[in-house]
Enzyme design. Structure first.
Site, PDB file in Angstrom:
ATOM      1  N   CYS A 285     -20.142  11.278 -64.837  1.00  0.00           N
ATOM      2  CA  CYS A 285     -21.605  11.218 -64.786  1.00  0.00           C
ATOM      3  C   CYS A 285     -22.159  11.292 -66.213  1.00  0.00           C
ATOM      4  CB  CYS A 285     -22.158  12.362 -63.936  1.00  0.00           C
ATOM      5  SG  CYS A 285     -22.035  13.990 -64.716  1.00  0.00           S
TER       6      CYS A 285
ATOM      7  N   ASN B  75     -14.084  19.324 -59.011  1.00  0.00           N
ATOM      8  CA  ASN B  75     -15.503  19.569 -58.812  1.00  0.00           C
ATOM      9  C   ASN B  75     -15.692  20.785 -57.904  1.00  0.00           C
ATOM     10  OD1 ASN B  75     -14.471  17.732 -56.746  1.00  0.00           O
ATOM     11  ND2 ASN B  75     -16.565  17.412 -56.058  1.00  0.00           N
TER      12      ASN B  75
ATOM     13  N   ALA C   8     -24.148  25.841 -52.526  1.00  0.00           N
ATOM     14  CA  ALA C   8     -25.233  25.552 -51.586  1.00  0.00           C
ATOM     15  C   ALA C   8     -26.538  25.186 -52.281  1.00  0.00           C
ATOM     16  CB  ALA C   8     -25.457  26.741 -50.654  1.00  0.00           C
TER      17      ALA C   8
ATOM     18  N   GLU D  91     -18.821  22.504 -55.660  1.00  0.00           N
ATOM     19  CA  GLU D  91     -20.182  22.442 -55.149  1.00  0.00           C
ATOM     20  C   GLU D  91     -20.617  23.822 -54.664  1.00  0.00           C
ATOM     21  OE1 GLU D  91     -19.862  17.909 -53.357  1.00  0.00           O
ATOM     22  OE2 GLU D  91     -20.054  19.584 -51.967  1.00  0.00           O
TER      23      GLU D  91
ATOM     24  N   CYS E  31     -18.952  19.348 -62.195  1.00  0.00           N
ATOM     25  CA  CYS E  31     -18.010  18.234 -62.060  1.00  0.00           C
ATOM     26  C   CYS E  31     -16.601  18.628 -62.479  1.00  0.00           C
ATOM     27  CB  CYS E  31     -18.471  17.070 -62.924  1.00  0.00           C
ATOM     28  SG  CYS E  31     -20.106  16.448 -62.508  1.00  0.00           S
TER      29      CYS E  31
ATOM     30  N   GLU F 185     -14.711  17.057 -64.582  1.00  0.00           N
ATOM     31  CA  GLU F 185     -14.575  16.934 -66.032  1.00  0.00           C
ATOM     32  C   GLU F 185     -15.068  18.197 -66.727  1.00  0.00           C
ATOM     33  OE1 GLU F 185     -15.752  12.778 -64.467  1.00  0.00           O
ATOM     34  OE2 GLU F 185     -16.129  14.868 -63.966  1.00  0.00           O
TER      35      GLU F 185
END
Length: 135
Positions: free
Chosen positions: A90, A46, A50, A48, A57, A59
């Site tokens: 998800c 994953n 800001a 991320e 993700c 996946e």
């Protein structure tokens, strides 16, 4: 059913990818690996950013690597995350998996200690969105 040695390699790839997760906000690191029809393993983590929720993700990363390698079919999936709770894909990733995997494709979910449960893509997304093939 995939051989035990292949599942072990898939799990190891997901665990290794998890170590590279970029999760400075949630601190929740996830790794995933997909096994292609050719037998190649494509792993991802994953990422991320800001401007939450614009990250992606594990996946999604693994599927992107599969497609960028010229492959279009997934035979098996492993998702590994921290903690005691199961971390299943998800909703968006379930649909992405359904795009490249058959309903009976196994999705192995676990933690760094091992696989905890196995689902199929069809169990995770029983009514996936499908477009009709265009001629």
């Amino acid at each position: 059913m995939i051989p035990d040695a292949t599942l072990a390699a898939l799990f190891a790839a997901a665990v290794a990818a998890r170590e590279n997760a970029h999760a400075p906000y949630s601190r929740f690191h996830v790794g995933a690996a997909v096994l292609s029809e050719s037998g190649a393993i494509h792993a991802g983590c994953n990422v991320e950013v800001a401007s939450f929720p614009e990250g992606w993700c594990a996946e999604t990363t693994a599927i992107g690597k599969l497609v960028s390698a010229g492959e279009k079919s997934i035979r098996a999936v492993v998702v590994v995350a921290e903690g005691d709770r199961l971390t299943t894909p998800c909703g968006g990733c379930r649909q992405r998996l359904a795009e490249f995997a058959a309903p009976d494709t196994p999705v192995h979910v676990g933690g760094p200690d091992g696989i905890r449960r196995v689902f199929t893509v069809g169990e995770l997304l029983p009514a996936s969105f499908e477009l009709e093939e265009q001629p």
